[in-house]
Structure formats: C-alpha cells, structure tokens
Write a protein that holds these residues in place. Structure first.
Motif, PDB file in Angstrom:
ATOM      1  N   GLY A  60       0.796  -1.220   0.000  1.00 53.73           N
ATOM      2  CA  GLY A  60       0.000   0.000   0.000  1.00 53.73           C
ATOM      3  C   GLY A  60       0.825   1.264   0.000  1.00 53.73           C
ATOM      4  O   GLY A  60       0.386   2.303  -0.458  1.00 53.73           O
ATOM      5  N   SER A  61       2.068   1.211   0.511  1.00 57.18           N
ATOM      6  CA  SER A  61       2.858   2.433   0.599  1.00 57.18           C
ATOM      7  C   SER A  61       4.324   2.264   0.238  1.00 57.18           C
ATOM      8  O   SER A  61       5.058   3.236   0.241  1.00 57.18           O
ATOM      9  N   GLU A  62       4.761   1.054  -0.055  1.00 56.92           N
ATOM     10  CA  GLU A  62       6.180   0.838  -0.289  1.00 56.92           C
ATOM     11  C   GLU A  62       6.424  -0.119  -1.451  1.00 56.92           C
ATOM     12  O   GLU A  62       5.556  -0.898  -1.817  1.00 56.92           O
ATOM     13  N   LEU A  63       7.629  -0.022  -1.968  1.00 57.75           N
ATOM     14  CA  LEU A  63       8.131  -0.992  -2.922  1.00 57.75           C
ATOM     15  C   LEU A  63       9.141  -1.838  -2.166  1.00 57.75           C
ATOM     16  O   LEU A  63      10.150  -1.327  -1.691  1.00 57.75           O
ATOM     17  N   LEU A  64       8.842  -3.121  -1.987  1.00 59.10           N
ATOM     18  CA  LEU A  64       9.746  -4.025  -1.291  1.00 59.10           C
ATOM     19  C   LEU A  64      10.646  -4.699  -2.309  1.00 59.10           C
ATOM     20  O   LEU A  64      10.200  -5.052  -3.399  1.00 59.10           O
ATOM     21  N   VAL A  65      11.914  -4.888  -1.945  1.00 58.61           N
ATOM     22  CA  VAL A  65      12.901  -5.461  -2.846  1.00 58.61           C
ATOM     23  C   VAL A  65      13.552  -6.661  -2.179  1.00 58.61           C
ATOM     24  O   VAL A  65      13.982  -6.571  -1.034  1.00 58.61           O
ATOM     25  N   THR A  66      13.619  -7.776  -2.889  1.00 56.67           N
ATOM     26  CA  THR A  66      14.388  -8.923  -2.414  1.00 56.67           C
ATOM     27  C   THR A  66      15.738  -8.905  -3.121  1.00 56.67           C
ATOM     28  O   THR A  66      15.849  -8.445  -4.258  1.00 56.67           O
ATOM     29  N   THR A  67      16.769  -9.367  -2.422  1.00 58.86           N
ATOM     30  CA  THR A  67      18.108  -9.413  -2.973  1.00 58.86           C
ATOM     31  C   THR A  67      18.727 -10.780  -2.692  1.00 58.86           C
ATOM     32  O   THR A  67      18.215 -11.535  -1.866  1.00 58.86           O
ATOM     33  N   ALA A  68      19.829 -11.080  -3.372  1.00 59.47           N
ATOM     34  CA  ALA A  68      20.496 -12.374  -3.190  1.00 59.47           C
ATOM     35  C   ALA A  68      21.998 -12.180  -3.027  1.00 59.47           C
ATOM     36  O   ALA A  68      22.562 -11.203  -3.509  1.00 59.47           O
ATOM     37  N   ARG A  69      22.639 -13.152  -2.352  1.00 55.31           N
ATOM     38  CA  ARG A  69      24.090 -13.181  -2.207  1.00 55.31           C
ATOM     39  C   ARG A  69      24.704 -14.253  -3.081  1.00 55.31           C
ATOM     40  O   ARG A  69      25.890 -14.532  -2.967  1.00 55.31           O
TER      41      ARG A  69
END
Length: 163
Positions: free
Chosen positions: A100-109
């Motif tokens: 509703g208010s954010e853009l969530l980002v997943t990342t990898a190692r």
C-alpha cells in the motif's frame, strides 16, 4: 532463463523476462483460454548492464523490474518507456513487490562470499534504501496507483533466502 512473470491490470498482458538475453517481452493473454499471442519486446537492456529478474505491475500498468547485476529497480510505462531508475545498495536485486505504501525489494548473495561494500552492498540482507529524490527534488514512494509524496524511504529489503 525466464523470470517474472507479471500480469498487467485486467490480466490481458503478461510480461516475461528472458534474463540471459536482457529482454522483457509483453504477450497478449486471451482471458478465456490463457493462450499467449502477439509477443513483442517491451524493453531490452544493453549488454553488460544487468539482467531483468523479478517484476511486478502497478494499477496504472507500470512495470517495476529488478535488474540483477546492475543494482537497480526500473519502472517502465505501459508502452515500455523508461520512467524511473532507482539505485539499490545491493548488486543483485531479485524481485519487487508493491504494498500500500512501499516498494519491497528482495536481494540475493548468490556467488558472493559475504555481503559487503557496494557492489555487494546489502545482497541477501535486510535494510532500508537511503532516501532518493525524483523529479523536482521531491521524494516519491511507489504504491499501487499513482505516485504520492512521502517523507520516508521508498524501499525496504527482504531476505529471500538465496545464498
């Protein structure tokens, strides 16, 4: 290597990344049968500028794509025009999700000894993106629907478990 997919509002367009080719395609979807047709290049990255990975589509039909190896999230208009590029303090963003208010980002190692200074940054880690500024020096937070003004950071990081 296919990534995505994401569907436009109404479910009649499917976006699918071919990460190895640096290309995102748009396909027409028949809502009655699910049949794909009319594949077209939605956007293509220059060689060596990252690979499109996970993506999402907002209510306005804008496509938000994580660029593995580039440390960026890009937002494209429904016609493929690049609207916005957000730097991510991690070289391997894997996907995005609008709340509703954010853009969530997943990342990898994946392939890294440990997350450290950029370009590894926050790969596989959890943390906020420092404030960024969009047109006119205003801060912008992404949400499902039109852009809105906000005083907070736009992105948060979620560890997606990739090592």
């Amino acid at each position: 290597m296919p990534n995505g997919p994401a569907f436009g509002p109404g479910g009649t367009t499917m976006y699918l990344a071919d990460s190895a080719l640096g290309t995102v395609y748009a396909h027409r979807v028949d809502p009655a049968t699910g049949t794909l047709s009319d594949r077209r290049v939605f956007f293509r990255l220059a060689p060596g500028t990252g690979s499109p990975d996970g993506m999402t589509v907002d209510d306005e039909g804008r496509v938000w794509s994580a660029l593995w190896g580039a440390g960026e999230i890009r937002c494209h208009a429904p016609d493929g025009t690049l609207l916005l590029t957000l730097a991510v303090p991690a070289s391997q963003p894997t996907s995005v999700c609008l709340t509703g208010s954010e853009l969530l980002v997943t990342t990898a190692r994946y392939g890294m000894e440990a997350p450290g200074p950029r370009p590894a940054g926050r790969c596989g880690a959890v943390g906020p993106l420092p404030d960024h500024r969009a047109g006119g020096g205003r801060r912008t937070v992404m949400r499902r629907g039109p852009f809105r003004e906000s005083g907070g950071a736009a992105l948060k990081f979620i560890n997606n478990g990739h090592r």
